[in-house]
Every structure is written in C-alpha cells, then in structure tokens.
Design a protein around this motif. Sequence first.
Motif, mmCIF file in Angstrom:
data_model
loop_
_atom_site.group_PDB
_atom_site.id
_atom_site.type_symbol
_atom_site.label_atom_id
_atom_site.label_comp_id
_atom_site.label_asym_id
_atom_site.label_seq_id
_atom_site.Cartn_x
_atom_site.Cartn_y
_atom_site.Cartn_z
ATOM 1 N N THR A 88 0.825 -1.200 0.000
ATOM 2 C CA THR A 88 0.000 0.000 0.000
ATOM 3 C C THR A 88 0.864 1.257 0.000
ATOM 4 O O THR A 88 1.978 1.260 0.511
ATOM 5 N N LEU A 142 -7.910 2.669 -3.099
ATOM 6 C CA LEU A 142 -8.693 2.315 -1.919
ATOM 7 C C LEU A 142 -9.498 3.500 -1.408
ATOM 8 O O LEU A 142 -10.582 3.325 -0.852
ATOM 9 N N GLU A 179 -9.933 4.358 5.448
ATOM 10 C CA GLU A 179 -8.840 3.662 4.756
ATOM 11 C C GLU A 179 -7.527 4.425 4.900
ATOM 12 O O GLU A 179 -6.454 3.812 4.990
ATOM 13 N N THR A 224 -4.301 2.889 6.797
ATOM 14 C CA THR A 224 -3.098 2.674 5.985
ATOM 15 C C THR A 224 -1.917 3.476 6.508
ATOM 16 O O THR A 224 -0.782 2.983 6.552
#
Length: 390
Positions: A113, A141, A154, A158
């Motif tokens: 990510t 995302l 998100e 993250t």
Amino acid sequence: MWRHVAANALTFLMVGLFLLGGLILWGRAQYDAPGPLSEAVCVQVDRGSSMRRVSNDLAEQGAVTSAAIFRIGADYEEKTGQLKAGSFLVEPEASMQEIVDTITRGGASTCGTEVVYRIGVNRVSVQVRELDPATNRFAELASFEPGVDETPPEYSETIAEADTRLRIAMAEGVTSWQVANALNTLDILEGEISETPPEGSLAPDSYEVRRGDDRAALIARMTAAQEANIAAAWEARDADLPIDSPEELLTLASIIEKETAVADERPQVASVFVNRLNQGMRLQTDPTVIYGITRGEGILGRGLRRSELRAETPYNTYVIPALPPTPIANPGRASLMAAAQPDESPYIFFVADGTGGHAFAETLDEHNRNVARWREIEAERAAAGEAASE
C-alpha cells in the motif's frame, strides 16, 4: 592392512569431496535458476525480521524451491545481515539470487500500500492505493481532498502501518507558494517552511518521504533536482536562442508550461515565443498577466479584465516587450528542454482549438480566423451547458 585401510579412507574422502562439489554446484544452479513463480507476489519484510523467517515465507508463497538453499546462498554472498524492511515485488520466475538482491539492496518499497499526496495546480488531494502484484497495477482504496472532504477510514488505517509507502507528487506548473503551502499542511512532515522558495526553483516530480521528514530538507531536495534539470537544459540549448542566461531559460520554460498541457506541443509553443523574441514582439501571454495579479498564490478563478490586460506591470507581456522578471511557475524537464530546443517554425500566433491543444498561425489574418473559430466553439459549449442545466 593399514595400507588397505588408508587406501579405502582416501577413496571415501575423494568420493565425499566429489559428492560435496557436485552438491555445491547443484545448489548454486538452483540458486541462480529461474524461480517457480508464475505470477508476481508481494513479499513483506517486517522490521527486525530474519532471513530464516523471510525464506520460509517465500517458500510458502511458492517463490523459492528451497528455503535452505535460499539462506545458504544469502550467507555465501554475505547479504544475510543486509536484510531491509519493506514490501517488495517479486517478479515471475525471479531466481533466488534476484530475490536476495531485491530484499537487501534497500530503497523504496515496490509493492503493498502507498499514500500519494498530490500537489496539483487546482487542488491538493490524497490517494490511498494498493499494488496488485498479479497485474502490476494500483487499485485505489480511497481518495479525498484534505480540509474539504472527511478523512476516510482507509487513510487512517493505511497511514498507521509501518510499511506504507509515502510519496509527494508535485505536478508540473504549480507555483512555489502552492508547494510550500501544501507541504506545511501535511501532518506526516515536521518543521515549517517560513519563506516561499523562489519561483521556478522546485522540480516537479514524485518524492519518497518518511513520516517525520523535515519540510525544509524536502524543499532542498526539490531545489537540487531543479538545479540539475536547469543545468542539463542549458547545456543542451540551441546556440542561436535569444536567451542570455539559465534564469531566462527557466522563465521561458515556465511560460511554456502554463500555456499548454499537451506534451507534444511544448516545442511548438516554444518556437512561437522564440520567434516573437527574435522579432522584438511582445509575448502577449495570459498566464504571465495572471501571475502578476495572483503572485502565484492560488488561482485567479475568473477571466482577465481589459483593464488588467492594459495595465503596465512587470508581468504584463501585452505591454512589456520582453520576458517577465521571474518565472511564473515550476516547469518540468520537458518544458525546460522545449525552451532549450524549440521547434523550427514560422509561427508567431496560437490560440486554443477546442481539443485541448492549439491552432498555430504565421499571419495575423490566419490567426484571426483561428480566434473566430475558437469563439464559435466557446459559444457552442456555453449553449450546450445552459441546455443541460434546464
């Protein structure tokens, strides 16, 4: 008897050495051979992890045929102690040797990510995305505009992960004030940018950062990169340019950057301005007038008034017969090279053509026809917009 025992022992030793040599050669061949992966995978190396743990993970994912040979090969190359934390993309058929090199050489994570902070001409946005190893493409995302949109979960999830890659993507054509203002608002950075860097001095690019990085240090990286870009363009410039210094080249490149978003047009747009300079004509470009009004602090958000086009200011190229005193934005490498190596053309006029590009002209009559056509396109679009809103 003892002679017979010694002879047997020597034979066994030679056989053993032969077998050992063969085993080493076989292991080396396995280490260097293409791996079993048919699709790329993402391998995560946690901080404090060991080569044993990583080799077992690779074996479970089917990336290596033997975790033991992988470790022995890493030991032989003296790379076991060079293991780096991060998320790394392992390509199909990657050999053990290639994988060891990937996870020990360091640098940015190549998969997993990432959060991208985009500094654009019109807005600042944040994008959370994840690389799909099978397709080598990122899947979004979440995306939001900080200070305008609600922060999505998100992003919070993250950004809390230690191996998340963080990048700041600076678009071509943004001003130094926009960059400084955006960096000062990013909560992943520390320190403060108290003064706006000189216009044009920052290189548009993508910059890898870590949480807690100093803002001033990042500005220094951007400045060093732009200095290298300018030096390369100046070194490669055409000999007959009507430009006397790297600073003037930078200013011209910034105007080119603001005049067209079509990459292939940059050298042609550059040729128009160079032709005008060679003929002693005014550049007559709106972006310089706009910069004289805003000083690069945000966008104007409206059309230029006639009074503004007539006002005698250092940035009004409808009035002054030369380049403005400073750049009007931060140009990228392509615009710098276009300014250094413009096309050879007879054109001294251009106007939007409705496709995102421009119509170029050599004579005023031809230019006036192009302008009339552009006015028709504007009117048609305005009418279509009104009809759609009814």
